[in-house]
Write a protein that holds these residues in place. Structure first.
Motif, PDB file in Angstrom:
ATOM      1  N   ILE A 157       0.875  -1.167   0.000  1.00 46.04           N
ATOM      2  CA  ILE A 157       0.000   0.000   0.000  1.00 46.04           C
ATOM      3  C   ILE A 157       0.911   1.214   0.000  1.00 46.04           C
ATOM      4  O   ILE A 157       1.734   1.384   0.900  1.00 46.04           O
ATOM      5  N   VAL A 158       0.797   2.009  -1.055  1.00 49.28           N
ATOM      6  CA  VAL A 158       1.692   3.156  -1.254  1.00 49.28           C
ATOM      7  C   VAL A 158       0.870   4.394  -1.620  1.00 49.28           C
ATOM      8  O   VAL A 158      -0.306   4.298  -1.965  1.00 49.28           O
ATOM      9  N   ASP A 159       1.529   5.552  -1.547  1.00 53.45           N
ATOM     10  CA  ASP A 159       0.925   6.790  -2.038  1.00 53.45           C
ATOM     11  C   ASP A 159       1.120   6.848  -3.543  1.00 53.45           C
ATOM     12  O   ASP A 159       2.255   6.872  -4.023  1.00 53.45           O
TER      13      ASP A 159
ATOM     14  N   ASP B 291      -2.034  12.478 -10.488  1.00 56.69           N
ATOM     15  CA  ASP B 291      -1.818  13.056 -11.820  1.00 56.69           C
ATOM     16  C   ASP B 291      -1.177  12.080 -12.798  1.00 56.69           C
ATOM     17  O   ASP B 291      -1.033  12.393 -13.976  1.00 56.69           O
ATOM     18  N   GLN B 292      -0.797  10.890 -12.317  1.00 55.95           N
ATOM     19  CA  GLN B 292      -0.205   9.887 -13.207  1.00 55.95           C
ATOM     20  C   GLN B 292      -1.166   8.744 -13.531  1.00 55.95           C
ATOM     21  O   GLN B 292      -0.824   7.828 -14.274  1.00 55.95           O
ATOM     22  N   LEU B 293      -2.378   8.797 -12.963  1.00 64.39           N
ATOM     23  CA  LEU B 293      -3.334   7.704 -13.156  1.00 64.39           C
ATOM     24  C   LEU B 293      -4.051   7.765 -14.493  1.00 64.39           C
ATOM     25  O   LEU B 293      -4.372   8.841 -14.990  1.00 64.39           O
ATOM     26  N   ASN B 294      -4.317   6.587 -15.022  1.00 56.58           N
ATOM     27  CA  ASN B 294      -5.166   6.417 -16.196  1.00 56.58           C
ATOM     28  C   ASN B 294      -6.368   5.594 -15.762  1.00 56.58           C
ATOM     29  O   ASN B 294      -6.217   4.598 -15.055  1.00 56.58           O
ATOM     30  N   GLY B 295      -7.549   6.004 -16.193  1.00 58.59           N
ATOM     31  CA  GLY B 295      -8.745   5.223 -15.933  1.00 58.59           C
ATOM     32  C   GLY B 295      -8.985   4.230 -17.045  1.00 58.59           C
ATOM     33  O   GLY B 295      -8.471   4.393 -18.154  1.00 58.59           O
TER      34      GLY B 295
ATOM     35  N   ARG C 289     -11.391  16.212  -4.216  1.00 56.36           N
ATOM     36  CA  ARG C 289     -11.081  16.795  -2.904  1.00 56.36           C
ATOM     37  C   ARG C 289      -9.788  17.599  -2.955  1.00 56.36           C
ATOM     38  O   ARG C 289      -9.419  18.231  -1.976  1.00 56.36           O
ATOM     39  N   GLY C 290      -9.072  17.556  -4.076  1.00 58.60           N
ATOM     40  CA  GLY C 290      -7.856  18.339  -4.221  1.00 58.60           C
ATOM     41  C   GLY C 290      -6.600  17.642  -3.727  1.00 58.60           C
ATOM     42  O   GLY C 290      -5.559  18.274  -3.575  1.00 58.60           O
ATOM     43  N   LEU C 291      -6.679  16.337  -3.508  1.00 54.82           N
ATOM     44  CA  LEU C 291      -5.500  15.592  -3.054  1.00 54.82           C
ATOM     45  C   LEU C 291      -4.527  15.379  -4.211  1.00 54.82           C
ATOM     46  O   LEU C 291      -4.926  15.332  -5.379  1.00 54.82           O
ATOM     47  N   ASP C 292      -3.257  15.214  -3.873  1.00 53.50           N
ATOM     48  CA  ASP C 292      -2.227  14.930  -4.879  1.00 53.50           C
ATOM     49  C   ASP C 292      -1.964  13.437  -5.006  1.00 53.50           C
ATOM     50  O   ASP C 292      -1.516  12.975  -6.051  1.00 53.50           O
ATOM     51  N   THR C 293      -2.208  12.689  -3.918  1.00 54.28           N
ATOM     52  CA  THR C 293      -1.942  11.247  -3.910  1.00 54.28           C
ATOM     53  C   THR C 293      -3.108  10.530  -3.240  1.00 54.28           C
ATOM     54  O   THR C 293      -3.939  11.137  -2.573  1.00 54.28           O
ATOM     55  N   ILE C 294      -3.124   9.201  -3.421  1.00 58.48           N
ATOM     56  CA  ILE C 294      -4.098   8.349  -2.746  1.00 58.48           C
ATOM     57  C   ILE C 294      -3.376   7.080  -2.298  1.00 58.48           C
ATOM     58  O   ILE C 294      -2.495   6.577  -3.008  1.00 58.48           O
TER      59      ILE C 294
END
Length: 153
Positions: free
Chosen positions: A68-70, A74-78, A138-143
């Protein structure tokens, strides 16, 4: 961090409730084509193109031991073009609504964190499109997500 908390408090007092502002962001997403859906807020590649890359790899089996990582949003593809507004709003209101260790009723795989797959140098949301979209809104940079790295196998 203290500045961000202060800005959030100011925004709550001066621009309506946090939930109202998030609902406004959801309303600004382009419609999805079917009632109750909106377009995914990430770059989307055709599902079949992605599945051709991961078919037979045992993604849910690999997820059992995946760290489980951050993951940078902005690098994700759906891999799905649309998301359900009701489910998106539920994740916006309660980002922790899925319990630790929860499994999907169908395939039985872990679904407590979004499942991200790295293949061909790219990051794809395999499972958790609504949660990643909610984090972005929500304006987060990572998940926090389970990362299956097929490039590093």
């Amino acid at each position: 961090l203290a500045i961000m908390a202060a800005l959030t408090e100011w925004a709550k007092r001066n621009a309506g409730s946090y939930d109202e502002r998030l609902a406004t962001k959801v309303a600004m997403l382009p419609p999805g084509g079917s009632p109750g859906t909106v377009r995914h807020p990430f770059k989307v590649i055709p599902r079949e193109e992605y599945l051709a890359k991961v078919r037979g790899k045992g993604i849910y089996r690999l997820a059992e031991k995946a760290p489980i990582v951050d993951v940078p949003l902005d690098q994700l593809n759906g891999i799905q073009r649309t998301i359900n507004v009701e489910r998106l709003m539920a994740h916006l209101k309660d980002p922790n609504m899925i319990a630790k260790g929860q499994r999907a009723p169908g395939h039985g795989g872990l679904i407590d964190k979004p499942l991200i797959v790295k293949v061909g140098g790219q990051l794809f949301t395999h499972d958790g499109h609504h949660r990643t979209a909610a984090a972005k809104l929500r304006g987060l940079d990572t998940i926090k997500a389970r990362l299956v790295d097929l490039d590093g196998e």
